[in-house]
Design a protein around this motif. Structure first.
Motif, PDB file in Angstrom:
ATOM      1  N   LEU A  42      42.024  38.618  44.251  1.00 39.52           N
ATOM      2  CA  LEU A  42      42.846  39.531  43.468  1.00 39.52           C
ATOM      3  C   LEU A  42      44.061  40.004  44.252  1.00 39.52           C
ATOM      4  CD1 LEU A  42      40.029  41.633  41.766  1.00 39.52           C
ATOM      5  CD2 LEU A  42      41.519  39.966  40.675  1.00 39.52           C
ATOM      6  N   ALA A  43      43.942  40.099  45.571  1.00 37.35           N
ATOM      7  CA  ALA A  43      45.074  40.535  46.386  1.00 37.35           C
ATOM      8  C   ALA A  43      46.239  39.559  46.273  1.00 37.35           C
ATOM      9  CB  ALA A  43      44.645  40.691  47.841  1.00 37.35           C
ATOM     10  N   THR A  44      45.939  38.267  46.157  1.00 31.90           N
ATOM     11  CA  THR A  44      47.020  37.298  45.981  1.00 31.90           C
ATOM     12  C   THR A  44      47.681  37.436  44.613  1.00 31.90           C
ATOM     13  OG1 THR A  44      45.467  35.613  45.161  1.00 31.90           O
ATOM     14  CG2 THR A  44      45.869  35.693  47.534  1.00 31.90           C
ATOM     15  N   ARG A  45      46.908  37.859  43.607  1.00 27.82           N
ATOM     16  CA  ARG A  45      47.478  38.036  42.260  1.00 27.82           C
ATOM     17  C   ARG A  45      48.348  39.281  42.178  1.00 27.82           C
ATOM     18  NH1 ARG A  45      44.412  35.252  38.435  1.00 27.82           N
ATOM     19  NH2 ARG A  45      46.092  35.863  37.012  1.00 27.82           N
ATOM     20  N   LEU A  46      48.051  40.283  43.001  1.00 27.43           N
ATOM     21  CA  LEU A  46      48.804  41.536  42.972  1.00 27.43           C
ATOM     22  C   LEU A  46      49.745  41.666  44.162  1.00 27.43           C
ATOM     23  CD1 LEU A  46      46.428  42.195  40.961  1.00 27.43           C
ATOM     24  CD2 LEU A  46      46.664  44.562  41.682  1.00 27.43           C
TER      25      LEU A  46
END
Length: 429
Positions: A217-221
């Motif tokens: 999720l960190a890569t998506r945000l």
């Protein structure tokens, strides 16, 4: 990391314990013992002591539940004191998670009973799992973008030229333009808060599933900036229909970021610790469950505060605030919750089931000021093996009656109560 499992009001020591120990007695390292003493002294100044120091070797925990992680790496899991028997710890752990899910008003399809029962990690990892699950569903549906104005200096003209700023440019920078334009991106309060909570989870997660999902999720945000003012961004969080898919993530985001919007008592998160005062958690849990089970036409008001104990020189003194007031078909009932274990076997004038006289004085005042001395009052206690059903009625007068009613924590309902035809009738006195 050393893991210690106890229940509220347990005793902790640094010495050796005879036998294998229990949920009421445990041994912790000297460093953890000293840190608990210092942390309790800090919290005591704010009126919320964490432990009570018995002597130089023993501590007694207060009525907080949750997880404490000390700087030395000791994790102390504190469970509700609600069950007895060999399976007390798993049942208490599942109960605490169920109560938090209900109090957060999470729908069953988002956090069903199966996920509550099967996840065997500590409470902090479970909270992070709920947040990551809600955030994952939100990201799959799409982040909400918005326009916001940007003022900047560029070597080319973009958007609107700020004439006033441009005229004040020094001669050496006359080739640059002072412009203002709109940018359509994910930089909005809701997304900034989710990014801030996700960053904290990425630093804290230890369970493999949580660690993996948080990195994904960190890569998506990655393009979303982190919140710089958490309190202000929570005040600007919108809740319209365009952001309906953000609602499941907000309470967990708020809990991770140590905001107290989803629950009045919310938790206290320091480092990897998460604590809840059990009286407030029980009160909130009873409220949520009652609102689900009360029949149509019954209203439940939380902490009414329109009455005072007495008047003095044209002023009203000592405000009376019961936990709840229920009303149906012109009848009213005052309810007050108490997180304490009663024993129906102590049926004598000396032990009085373990009831407190001060509570009866308190309910007597509620009855006279909110019910005008005629009606029924309910003292709600947790249902236990020693309190399986309501006690016989306590009569203040011919018109004012008090019921001591157990609340089934696992079923989420009152065991029996005299609130009309839709609630089970209390046993006759």
């Amino acid at each position: 990391m050393r893991h210690v499992v106890v229940r509220e009001h347990a005793r902790l020591t640094t010495g050796r314990i005879d036998g294998a120990g229990s949920l009421d007695v445990a041994s912790v390292p000297d460093s953890a013992f000293d840190w608990l003493c210092k942390e309790s002294a800090r919290l005591r100044a704010a009126g919320a002591p964490l432990v009570e120091l018995h002597d130089r070797r023993w501590l007694r925990l207060d009525n907080y539940v949750g997880v404490i992680e000390t700087p030395c790496g000791t994790r102390i899991e504190i469970l509700p004191k609600a069950f007895d028997g060999a399976d007390e710890a798993p049942r208490a752990r599942a109960l605490l998670r169920r109560m938090l899910s209900r109090c957060m008003e999470v729908k069953p399809r988002e956090s069903g009973p199966a996920s509550i029962e099967t996840f065997d990690g500590p409470l902090t990892e479970w909270v992070m799992r709920q947040f990551l699950g809600a955030l994952d569903g939100l990201v799959k549906r799409g982040l909400r973008f918005d326009y916001h104005a940007v003022r900047e200096e560029q070597p080319y003209l973009r958007g609107r030229l700020e004439v006033g700023w441009q005229l004040r440019q020094p001669a050496g920078r006359a080739h640059l333009f002072q412009v203002e334009h709109d940018v359509f991106d994910a930089d909005r309060p809701e997304n900034r808060l989710l990014r801030a909570a996700l960053d904290r989870v990425c630093r804290s997660a230890q369970h493999p599933d949580n660690w993996r999902l948080s990195r994904e999720l960190a890569t998506r945000l990655a393009e979303v900036p982190c919140s710089r003012n958490i309190a202000a961004d929570f005040r600007r969080w919108r809740d319209d229909r365009l952001l309906a898919h953000y609602r499941p993530a907000r309470p967990w985001c708020s809990l991770v970021l140590n905001e107290q919007s989803p629950l009045a008592f919310a938790g206290h998160w320091r480092g990897h610790s998460l604590l809840f005062p059990m009286e407030k958690l029980f009160e909130r849990y009873v409220e949520v469950c009652l609102r689900r089970t009360l029949p149509a036409g019954t209203t439940l008001k939380r902490t009414p505060s329109s009455r005072y104990l007495c008047g003095h020189r044209s002023e009203q003194w000592f405000q009376l605030q019961p936990d709840f007031m229920a009303q149906r078909d012109g009848r009213r009932w005052v309810l007050d919750t108490k997180w304490k274990r009663l024993d129906a076997a102590l049926d004598n004038s000396r032990e009085k089931y373990g009831l407190k006289q001060a509570d009866f004085y308190q309910l007597f005042a509620y009855g006279h000021h909110y019910l005008q001395g005629a009606g029924e009052l309910l003292l709600v206690y947790p249902k236990t093996a020693s309190l399986p059903q309501s006690l016989p009625a306590f009569d203040y007068s011919d018109t004012l009656r008090l019921w001591v009613v157990p609340f089934d924590l696992e079923q989420g309902r009152l065991e029996s109560a005299p609130v009309g035809e839709a609630w089970p009738a209390a046993p006759a006195a």
